[in-house]
Design a protein around this motif. Structure first.
Motif, PDB file in Angstrom:
ATOM      1  N   LYS A   1     -29.027  27.859 -14.510  1.00  0.00           N
ATOM      2  CA  LYS A   1     -27.783  27.222 -15.013  1.00  0.00           C
ATOM      3  C   LYS A   1     -27.296  26.735 -13.893  1.00  0.00           C
ATOM      4  O   LYS A   1     -26.882  25.316 -14.211  1.00  0.00           O
ATOM      5  CB  LYS A   1     -26.787  28.237 -15.601  1.00  0.00           C
TER       6      LYS A   1
ATOM      7  N   ASP B   1     -30.657  18.608 -18.681  1.00  0.00           N
ATOM      8  CA  ASP B   1     -31.120  19.966 -19.463  1.00  0.00           C
ATOM      9  C   ASP B   1     -32.563  20.073 -19.048  1.00  0.00           C
ATOM     10  O   ASP B   1     -33.177  19.372 -18.188  1.00  0.00           O
ATOM     11  CB  ASP B   1     -31.111  19.702 -20.923  1.00  0.00           C
TER      12      ASP B   1
ATOM     13  N   ASN C   1     -36.163  18.692 -23.544  1.00  0.00           N
ATOM     14  CA  ASN C   1     -34.822  19.146 -24.307  1.00  0.00           C
ATOM     15  C   ASN C   1     -34.949  20.445 -24.953  1.00  0.00           C
ATOM     16  O   ASN C   1     -34.503  20.854 -25.783  1.00  0.00           O
ATOM     17  CB  ASN C   1     -34.751  18.277 -25.340  1.00  0.00           C
TER      18      ASN C   1
ATOM     19  N   LYS D   1     -33.873  24.525 -24.755  1.00  0.00           N
ATOM     20  CA  LYS D   1     -32.820  25.250 -24.376  1.00  0.00           C
ATOM     21  C   LYS D   1     -33.066  26.724 -24.888  1.00  0.00           C
ATOM     22  O   LYS D   1     -33.975  26.854 -25.678  1.00  0.00           O
ATOM     23  CB  LYS D   1     -31.585  24.619 -25.053  1.00  0.00           C
TER      24      LYS D   1
END
Length: 229
Positions: free
Chosen positions: A179, A188, A192, A194
């Motif tokens: 993080k 990110d 993409n 997460k």
């Protein structure tokens, strides 16, 4: 370096699954490693699904592990590969043996230790050689830690439990580091991707209340045994 597809087959030769690649081509090490870092999020890294120019193996570091050696080697090769290509052709038949060490559902102490050593080696190598791609490597490390914990958290062996506790601490450290790195780079994860909500909940339980997570897992396994769901 050229990567090709492969078949998973049973020991009697029957094909289980075909792994076919999308063709790509890169002419510099940065893009080669970026491709590796983005793919590693979802797929295991392998040595036997590629052919390499011999010079890539010069001056490699060889961690003393009997497990994760593919991961430790491939990360170094991709960091050096000035030319990389994946092709659609399938050239390899990978035999899936349910009794093999790699397919064992429960890891012994040596395998867990090797996994932790390999994860640490790859994290630190990436931080030094290609730091901009460290978040993707850390994400993969988090998933490896998670797999180790899930497979072994119910083990009653004290030496295994000690390693699981160490693994939980490393998972927490890698998650925080990932993080921080993403925030510092202002981006990110590539593709993409997460951490999904369910995974975040599992991580939170493991980190802050492992005993509760163990109770949840035992209950979940009992329900699955009774219902098959």
């Amino acid at each position: 370096m050229v990567q090709f597809g492969y078949y998973d087959v049973y020991t009697d030769g029957r094909i289980i699954e075909a792994h076919k690649l999308q063709p790509v081509k890169f002419n510099n090490a940065r893009d080669s490693f970026k491709n590796f870092a983005s793919i590693i999020i979802d797929h295991l890294t392998l040595l036997w699904d590629k052919v390499y120019k011999r010079e890539l193996f010069e001056n490699l570091e060889w961690p003393k592990v009997s497990y994760t050696e593919d991961y430790c080697t491939d990360v170094q090769l991709f960091a050096k590969a000035e030319k990389f290509m994946s092709i659609e052709d399938i050239f390899y038949y990978h035999m899936r043996n349910p009794d093999s060490v790699c397919n064992s559902k429960v890891l012994n102490k040596q395998r867990i230790t090797d996994l932790l050593s390999g994860i640490n080696f790859v994290n630190e190598f990436t931080a030094q050689a290609t730091p901009e791609f460290l978040p993707e490597i850390l994400y993969y490390s988090i998933n490896l830690h998670f797999d180790i914990i899930i497979l072994n958290i119910l083990s009653g062996k004290p030496e295994i439990q000690e390693l699981i506790n160490q693994c939980i601490k490393m998972l927490e450290q890698d998650y925080k580091r990932m993080k921080q790195e993403l925030k510092a780079q202002g981006r990110d994860l590539y593709c993409n991707k997460k951490l999904i909500r369910k995974t975040k909940i599992h991580l939170s339980l493991l980190i802050h209340c492992p005993s509760l997570y163990k109770f949840y897992l035992k209950t979940r396994l009992k329900i699955k045994a009774l219902t098959g769901i």
